[in-house]
Write an enzyme that holds these catalytic residues in place. Structure first.
Site, PDB file in Angstrom:
ATOM      1  N   GLY A  92       0.795  -1.230   0.000  1.00 25.54           N
ATOM      2  CA  GLY A  92       0.000   0.000   0.000  1.00 25.54           C
ATOM      3  C   GLY A  92       0.824   1.274   0.000  1.00 25.54           C
ATOM      4  O   GLY A  92       0.323   2.326   0.400  1.00 25.54           O
ATOM      5  N   ASN A 102       1.727   3.018  -2.570  1.00 27.03           N
ATOM      6  CA  ASN A 102       1.066   3.970  -3.491  1.00 27.03           C
ATOM      7  C   ASN A 102      -0.201   4.535  -2.858  1.00 27.03           C
ATOM      8  O   ASN A 102      -0.480   5.723  -2.969  1.00 27.03           O
ATOM      9  CB  ASN A 102       0.727   3.286  -4.819  1.00 27.03           C
ATOM     10  CG  ASN A 102       1.927   3.241  -5.734  1.00 27.03           C
ATOM     11  OD1 ASN A 102       2.358   4.259  -6.257  1.00 27.03           O
ATOM     12  ND2 ASN A 102       2.505   2.053  -5.898  1.00 27.03           N
ATOM     13  N   ILE A 156     -10.929  -6.687 -13.208  1.00 27.17           N
ATOM     14  CA  ILE A 156     -12.135  -5.955 -12.787  1.00 27.17           C
ATOM     15  C   ILE A 156     -13.332  -6.456 -13.600  1.00 27.17           C
ATOM     16  O   ILE A 156     -13.292  -6.449 -14.835  1.00 27.17           O
ATOM     17  CB  ILE A 156     -11.940  -4.427 -12.988  1.00 27.17           C
ATOM     18  CG1 ILE A 156     -10.739  -3.950 -12.176  1.00 27.17           C
ATOM     19  CG2 ILE A 156     -13.188  -3.654 -12.602  1.00 27.17           C
ATOM     20  CD1 ILE A 156     -10.817  -4.184 -10.672  1.00 27.17           C
ATOM     21  N   ASN A 211      -5.534   2.221 -13.495  1.00 26.47           N
ATOM     22  CA  ASN A 211      -4.599   1.268 -12.886  1.00 26.47           C
ATOM     23  C   ASN A 211      -3.172   1.771 -13.087  1.00 26.47           C
ATOM     24  O   ASN A 211      -2.887   2.469 -14.054  1.00 26.47           O
ATOM     25  CB  ASN A 211      -4.758  -0.095 -13.572  1.00 26.47           C
ATOM     26  CG  ASN A 211      -3.763  -1.125 -13.049  1.00 26.47           C
ATOM     27  OD1 ASN A 211      -3.562  -1.260 -11.844  1.00 26.47           O
ATOM     28  ND2 ASN A 211      -3.114  -1.847 -13.955  1.00 26.47           N
ATOM     29  N   HIS A 251       0.687   0.288 -13.620  1.00 28.04           N
ATOM     30  CA  HIS A 251       1.424  -0.947 -13.934  1.00 28.04           C
ATOM     31  C   HIS A 251       2.915  -0.630 -13.894  1.00 28.04           C
ATOM     32  O   HIS A 251       3.353   0.386 -14.450  1.00 28.04           O
ATOM     33  CB  HIS A 251       1.008  -1.445 -15.322  1.00 28.04           C
ATOM     34  CG  HIS A 251       1.632  -2.753 -15.666  1.00 28.04           C
ATOM     35  ND1 HIS A 251       1.173  -3.950 -15.159  1.00 28.04           N
ATOM     36  CD2 HIS A 251       2.701  -3.057 -16.441  1.00 28.04           C
ATOM     37  CE1 HIS A 251       1.937  -4.926 -15.613  1.00 28.04           C
ATOM     38  NE2 HIS A 251       2.862  -4.418 -16.394  1.00 28.04           N
TER      39      HIS A 251
HETATM   40  C1  GAR Z   1       3.002  -1.309  -7.624  1.00 27.96           C
HETATM   41  O1  GAR Z   1       4.329  -1.350  -8.026  1.00 27.96           O
HETATM   42  C2  GAR Z   1       2.077  -1.437  -8.801  1.00 27.96           C
HETATM   43  O2  GAR Z   1       2.616  -0.903  -9.973  1.00 27.96           O
HETATM   44  C3  GAR Z   1       1.925  -2.931  -8.924  1.00 27.96           C
HETATM   45  O3  GAR Z   1       1.819  -3.379  -7.608  1.00 27.96           O
HETATM   46  C4  GAR Z   1       2.652  -2.566  -6.794  1.00 27.96           C
HETATM   47  C5  GAR Z   1       1.919  -2.207  -5.526  1.00 27.96           C
HETATM   48  O4  GAR Z   1       2.810  -1.612  -4.621  1.00 27.96           O
HETATM   49  N1  GAR Z   1       0.792  -3.277  -9.709  1.00 27.96           N
HETATM   50  C6  GAR Z   1       0.806  -4.260 -10.607  1.00 27.96           C
HETATM   51  O5  GAR Z   1       1.784  -4.969 -10.781  1.00 27.96           O
HETATM   52  C7  GAR Z   1      -0.476  -4.416 -11.411  1.00 27.96           C
HETATM   53  N2  GAR Z   1      -0.264  -5.250 -12.549  1.00 27.96           N
HETATM   54  P1  GAR Z   1       2.322  -0.916  -3.309  1.00 27.96           P
HETATM   55  O6  GAR Z   1       1.404  -1.903  -2.584  1.00 27.96           O
HETATM   56  O7  GAR Z   1       3.551  -0.628  -2.524  1.00 27.96           O
HETATM   57  O8  GAR Z   1       1.582   0.326  -3.704  1.00 27.96           O
END
Ligand code: GAR
Length: 284
Positions: free
Chosen positions: A108, A110, A184, A198, A200
């Site tokens: 979490g 982000n 989704i 989203n 990525h």
């Molecule tokens: C992030 O790096 C995001 O880009 C990735 O999950 C991570 C979550 O990090 N998402 C994906 O790979 C989606 N395909 P966080 O929990 O520290 O925010």
């Protein structure tokens, strides 16, 4: 009542005290300044005094409060507060603060950046966290910030409308996926057309699709010998990592990079850009 105000402003007790102090000091400075200025024009407090005093105070109050807010470190709170007041008084269109739901199932980081970015914003606030992992770090972040959480399981998420009902209940305007790994479902995409985005951790259309998340993505990038990677923010459709691209930022893949060193660089890019891009989307 104080407690409710603190919850509404979503601040700690220390900040709440500083904000309160700013109101008190700003109010009293404004009254004194008003009196002092009027003493040059009128010597006694007759009807004219009050006719001039009220509009004068109305003009001076925001200036005094803003000035006092600077040394007390509350300038951002008060600029937002006053702009909200102004919008309400002058009936500007953008009075409604938009509500964001963050879907996340991991650490979490982000989500935290987004919550912090909009904490004192009049543009938007984070009004809901949707999570599918009872051990996710994002749950602690939600608790620390007094943000309601909806836990979903795969079956109900895919087949019934519990999640949609919660989004409607919390008057959500924009759904932000920040480390949410399930596809989704169609009913959500139809309910929020071009309102689900989203992030990525690579430069789509490369290194996207089923199974491409988190470390898997960085591993694939390194193994493919890429010289650069980056982040992609895109609209969500019914396929993995497929919707229209809104924003990309690049970084170098350095010689000898491991999954974790590359992940750090990507996370830094995400934290820098994601909240700002969300704000731009909301502002249209
Ligand atoms: C992030 O790096 C995001 O880009 C990735 O999950 C991570 C979550 O990090 N998402 C994906 O790979 C989606 N395909 P966080 O929990 O520290 O925010």
């Amino acid at each position: 009542m104080l407690h409710r105000l603190k919850e509404k402003w979503n601040v700690s007790w220390t900040r709440f005290t500083l904000i309160f102090l700013t109101f008190a000091l700003g109010g009293s400075a404004c009254a004194r300044l008003g009196n002092w200025l009027l003493s040059f024009v009128l010597t006694e407090k007759n009807a004219w005094y009050w006719i001039i005093y009220v509009p004068l105070i109305t003009i001076l109050w925001p200036l005094c409060v803003l000035t006092i807010s600077i040394p007390l470190g509350q300038f951002r709170f008060f600029t937002n507060y006053l702009s909200r007041m102004g919008n309400r008084i002058f009936g500007k269109q953008s009075t409604k603060t938009k509500s964001i739901a963050i879907f996340a199932s991991g650490t979490g980081t982000n989500a935290k950046k987004i919550i912090d970015h909009f904490k004192e914003s009049s543009v938007a606030r984070v009004g809901l966290i949707v999570c599918n992992n009872p051990n996710a770090g994002v749950l602690n972040i939600a608790a620390d910030n007094h943000i309601p959480v909806v836990m979903v399981n795969r079956k109900s998420f895919l087949t019934d409308t519990v999640c949609l009902d919660e989004l409607t209940l919390h008057k959500i305007d924009l759904v932000v996926l920040a480390g949410f790994l399930w596809m989704i479902p169609k009913y959500l995409i139809e309910a929020y057309p071009n309102k689900i985005i989203n992030i990525h951790p690579a430069l789509l259309p490369k290194f996207g699709g089923k199974g491409m998340y988190g470390e898997n993505v960085h591993k694939a990038v390194i193994e493919a010998g890429e010289k650069e990677s980056g982040i992609t923010i895109h609209y969500v459709d019914e396929h993995y990592d497929n919707g229209d691209i809104i924003f990309q930022a690049k970084c170098e893949v350095k010689y000898g990079d491991s999954v974790s060193t590359l992940a750090q660089r990507i996370h830094a890019l995400e934290h820098e850009h994601f909240p700002k891009v969300i704000e731009q989307i909301i502002k249209g």
